[in-house]
Scaffold this motif. Sequence first.
Motif, short mmCIF file in Angstrom:
data_model
loop_
_atom_site.label_atom_id
_atom_site.label_comp_id
_atom_site.label_asym_id
_atom_site.label_seq_id
_atom_site.Cartn_x
_atom_site.Cartn_y
_atom_site.Cartn_z
N SER A 2 0.87 -1.17 0.00
CA SER A 2 0.00 0.00 0.00
C SER A 2 0.91 1.23 0.00
O SER A 2 2.11 1.11 0.16
CB SER A 2 -0.92 -0.01 1.23
OG SER A 2 -0.16 0.05 2.41
N LEU A 18 4.00 -0.49 5.33
CA LEU A 18 2.91 -1.38 5.71
C LEU A 18 2.28 -1.98 4.46
O LEU A 18 2.20 -1.32 3.42
CB LEU A 18 1.85 -0.62 6.49
CG LEU A 18 2.34 0.14 7.74
CD1 LEU A 18 1.20 0.97 8.31
CD2 LEU A 18 2.89 -0.82 8.77
N SER A 22 -2.14 -3.47 6.75
CA SER A 22 -1.47 -2.67 7.78
C SER A 22 -0.45 -3.46 8.60
O SER A 22 -0.14 -3.11 9.73
CB SER A 22 -2.49 -2.01 8.72
OG SER A 22 -3.27 -1.09 7.99
#
Length: 85
Positions: A2, A18, A22
């Motif tokens: 991401s 991350l 996450s």
Amino acid sequence: LSSPAVSQSKNVLSIDLLDQNSDAVVVGVVSLTDAKGKKIAETELAKAKKAEFLNLQTGNYVLEVRSPGFKTFKKKVEIKNGENN
């Protein structure tokens, strides 16, 4: 990968790495090149979710993150004196 969270303070570029869930990305290479394509710095991730580049000159850079199992991520960043992002 991401989009990494990027912050800068006193010409330090700090990147939290991350994945889409996450979770920390702990294997890979993070590099920084200047606007002319010259590699300024490179760091290998070793069980840390953060990479830092210190003592940077103001200007435009390209951040690149390479990690097994993920597409290479590239992002243009601008370093400004005294500005926090």
